[in-house]
Design an enzyme around this catalytic site. Structure first.
Site, PDB file in Angstrom:
ATOM      1  N   MET A 110       3.427   0.017  -2.672  1.00  0.00           N
ATOM      2  CA  MET A 110       3.099  -0.088  -4.088  1.00  0.00           C
ATOM      3  C   MET A 110       4.222   0.504  -4.934  1.00  0.00           C
ATOM      4  O   MET A 110       4.577  -0.048  -5.992  1.00  0.00           O
ATOM      5  CB  MET A 110       1.786   0.636  -4.372  1.00  0.00           C
ATOM      6  CG  MET A 110       1.317   0.529  -5.812  1.00  0.00           C
ATOM      7  SD  MET A 110      -0.085   1.617  -6.205  1.00  0.00           S
ATOM      8  CE  MET A 110       0.748   3.208  -6.241  1.00  0.00           C
ATOM      9  N   SER A 119      -2.181  -0.745  -3.790  1.00  0.00           N
ATOM     10  CA  SER A 119      -3.044   0.429  -3.896  1.00  0.00           C
ATOM     11  C   SER A 119      -2.394   1.593  -3.155  1.00  0.00           C
ATOM     12  O   SER A 119      -1.504   1.404  -2.327  1.00  0.00           O
ATOM     13  CB  SER A 119      -4.411   0.131  -3.272  1.00  0.00           C
ATOM     14  OG  SER A 119      -5.178   1.297  -3.109  1.00  0.00           O
ATOM     15  N   GLU A 161       0.831  -1.201   0.000  1.00  0.00           N
ATOM     16  CA  GLU A 161       0.000   0.000   0.000  1.00  0.00           C
ATOM     17  C   GLU A 161       0.866   1.253   0.000  1.00  0.00           C
ATOM     18  O   GLU A 161       1.837   1.349   0.751  1.00  0.00           O
ATOM     19  CB  GLU A 161      -0.989   0.002   1.171  1.00  0.00           C
ATOM     20  CG  GLU A 161      -0.417  -0.263   2.518  1.00  0.00           C
ATOM     21  CD  GLU A 161      -1.483  -0.444   3.598  1.00  0.00           C
ATOM     22  OE1 GLU A 161      -2.644  -0.768   3.275  1.00  0.00           O
ATOM     23  OE2 GLU A 161      -1.126  -0.266   4.772  1.00  0.00           O
ATOM     24  N   CYS A 162       0.544   2.173  -0.877  1.00  0.00           N
ATOM     25  CA  CYS A 162       1.191   3.469  -1.011  1.00  0.00           C
ATOM     26  C   CYS A 162       2.698   3.297  -1.269  1.00  0.00           C
ATOM     27  O   CYS A 162       3.092   2.878  -2.349  1.00  0.00           O
ATOM     28  CB  CYS A 162       0.901   4.338   0.214  1.00  0.00           C
ATOM     29  SG  CYS A 162       1.100   6.111  -0.118  1.00  0.00           S
ATOM     30  N   GLY A 163       3.553   3.583  -0.293  1.00  0.00           N
ATOM     31  CA  GLY A 163       4.983   3.396  -0.484  1.00  0.00           C
ATOM     32  C   GLY A 163       5.328   1.972  -0.859  1.00  0.00           C
ATOM     33  O   GLY A 163       6.267   1.727  -1.632  1.00  0.00           O
TER      34      GLY A 163
END
Length: 458
Positions: free
Chosen positions: A335, A433, A331-333
């Site tokens: 990803m 995501s 998730e985020c970083g």
């Protein structure tokens, strides 16, 4: 056990610094101190843990139900002498479009914990009175019991403020006054303050904050007005907090300066579902630990893009495992680390794992911020089509290349119910995501993840 909630009139009034100082000061008194953070923030809980020596826990009335918030609070408050809760933004600020969900005030009412309001007094004299009056009267169900005067100009300024507050609000305690010349600043950047991992070795900052708050705040009065509650059982009979069943699978969790954004409840939910958490550092470790799956949270991979890219042994091993079907959630970083690579603002490009069909570029402006509710568009490692969960999004980057709709993981709405477009990428056992999901917004998530891992290794 006792509890107190530190709130502010707005963002930037000094809540975090004052909370950190209180945690340190109370611990110096020999008390076992538990910290909590209101809202979806990751950085403040990490800083709290530096002072207390134990994890801090997020409470959020938009992402989580009232019942979940109460359960988390009592579960850990039960184990402490005093709990200190740090608010989010201004006292009444919360999710857009909601009367109070997501706000510090809402949580204070649910938990019935007294509030101490931090006021930035720079440039304030008698005008502080209508400010206080407004906060006291806007919602009388919010138990505001005291104030801390921050950025006071001089001893005369402090004496004047104390005198007029005592005259107009005799029941309101002035817990402390912090001189403006004693401002204590923790360095910050685009996503907020520096993380705990970056200042953990700077004992000077930590001790200075504790010293100054110890001198400026009346801890005896703080402890006197704090909520006093009976310890109540929060675990099923025979179970102890932090003790889990024998793990059936092992999930690797990167944990270093580059990756440190995890809700503590997410990790606990995975443990309760039968997982062992194996922490490692993509920055420094040469080999993966023995793992069955990987969960890569957010952080600052862009600041360590060169170092991450140069650790080819970890990248190569992790890429091979993921492409061979090992369940992988980022998730985020996380990803960004799974992508083809990261373009920095200056144009430099650093290759990453390359298991996702896109790269990511950093932007000089905020790309997205806010609460998100997602609905799974198809079956994934975290849940089946139709499952809903809540979380938060906050990033200064964007995907360079888009992918086909068949790989979109979620549909997404913000707190106003406005469609935010399809979010995330799914293919086989890979899910990623920008949204940081809170696993307790839907308790099926952790069980689904662990069950998918077990299916994969059987």
């Amino acid at each position: 056990m006792k509890a107190i909630l530190i709130a502010g009139t707005k963002s930037g009034v000094g809540k975090t610094t004052i909370t950190l100082g209180l945690l340190g000061a109370l611990k110096r008194r020999g008390l076992k101190v538990q910290a909590f953070k209101v809202g979806p923030d990751f950085i403040d809980p990490g800083l709290h843990a530096l002072l207390t020596g134990i994890p801090s826990h997020n409470l959020d009335t938009w992402m989580l139900s009232n019942e979940e918030n109460i359960k988390i609070f009592h579960k850990y408050a039960n184990l402490s002498d005093i709990s200190v809760l740090e608010g989010v933004m201004g006292l009444f600020d919360g999710a857009p479009g909601s009367a109070e969900h997501g706000s510090t005030a809402h949580l204070a009412k649910i938990l019935e914990v007294p509030v101490v309001l931090v006021i930035d007094c720079h440039g304030l004299a008698r005008s502080i009175l209508p400010l206080i009056k407004g906060f006291l009267e806007y919602d009388r169900a919010v138990p505001i019991k005291g104030v801390i005067l921050n950025r006071v100009g001089s001893p005369n300024h402090e004496a004047f403020l104390r005198r007029i507050i005592a005259s107009d609000f005799p029941e309101l305690n002035v817990i402390g006054a912090i001189p403006r010349k004693d401002e204590m600043l923790i360095p910050s950047r685009h996503l907020g303050l520096f993380t705990a991992g970056e200042i953990k070795d700077d004992i000077g900052i930590i001790n200075e904050i504790t010293d100054r708050i110890s001198k400026a705040v009346d801890l005896d009065t703080l402890l006197e007005i704090a909520w006093k509650g009976e310890r109540i059982p929060c675990e099923p009979s025979g179970k102890t907090v932090g003790v889990f069943s024998a793990p059936e699978v092992t999930i690797g969790v990167p944990m270093d300066e580059a990756f440190c954004f995890y809700y503590e409840e997410n990790l606990d939910a995975l443990r309760r579902a039968g997982a062992k958490i194996a922490r490692f550092s993509p920055l420094r470790d040469e080999r993966l630990p023995e793992i069955d799956a990987i969960y890569i949270g957010g952080g600052y991979p862009e600041l360590y893009a060169k170092e991450l890219s140069q650790n080819t042994s970890i990248i190569g091993e992790l890429r091979k495992r993921v492409l061979n079907g090992m369940p992988c959630y980022g998730e985020c970083g996380g990803m960004m680390y799974l992508s083809r690579g990261i373009y920095l603002e200056g144009g430099d490009f650093y290759p990453m794992l390359g298991v996702l069909p896109f790269s990511v570029r950093m932007l000089p402006f905020l790309k997205s911020l806010g609460y998100r509710e997602v609905e799974f568009l198809r079956d994934t490692i975290l849940g089946i089509k139709g499952l809903r969960a809540r979380g938060h999004e906050f990033h200064y980057s964007e995907r360079v290349d888009e992918f086909s709709m068949e790989h979109c993981a979620y549909s997404s709405k913000n707190a106003l119910g406005k469609a935010m477009g399809d979010k995330g990428f799914v293919e086989g056992n890979i899910l990623s995501s920008y949204v940081h999901l809170h696993f307790l917004s839907n308790r099926e998530i952790a069980r689904n993840f662990v069950n998918r891992i077990k299916e994969t290794i059987e």
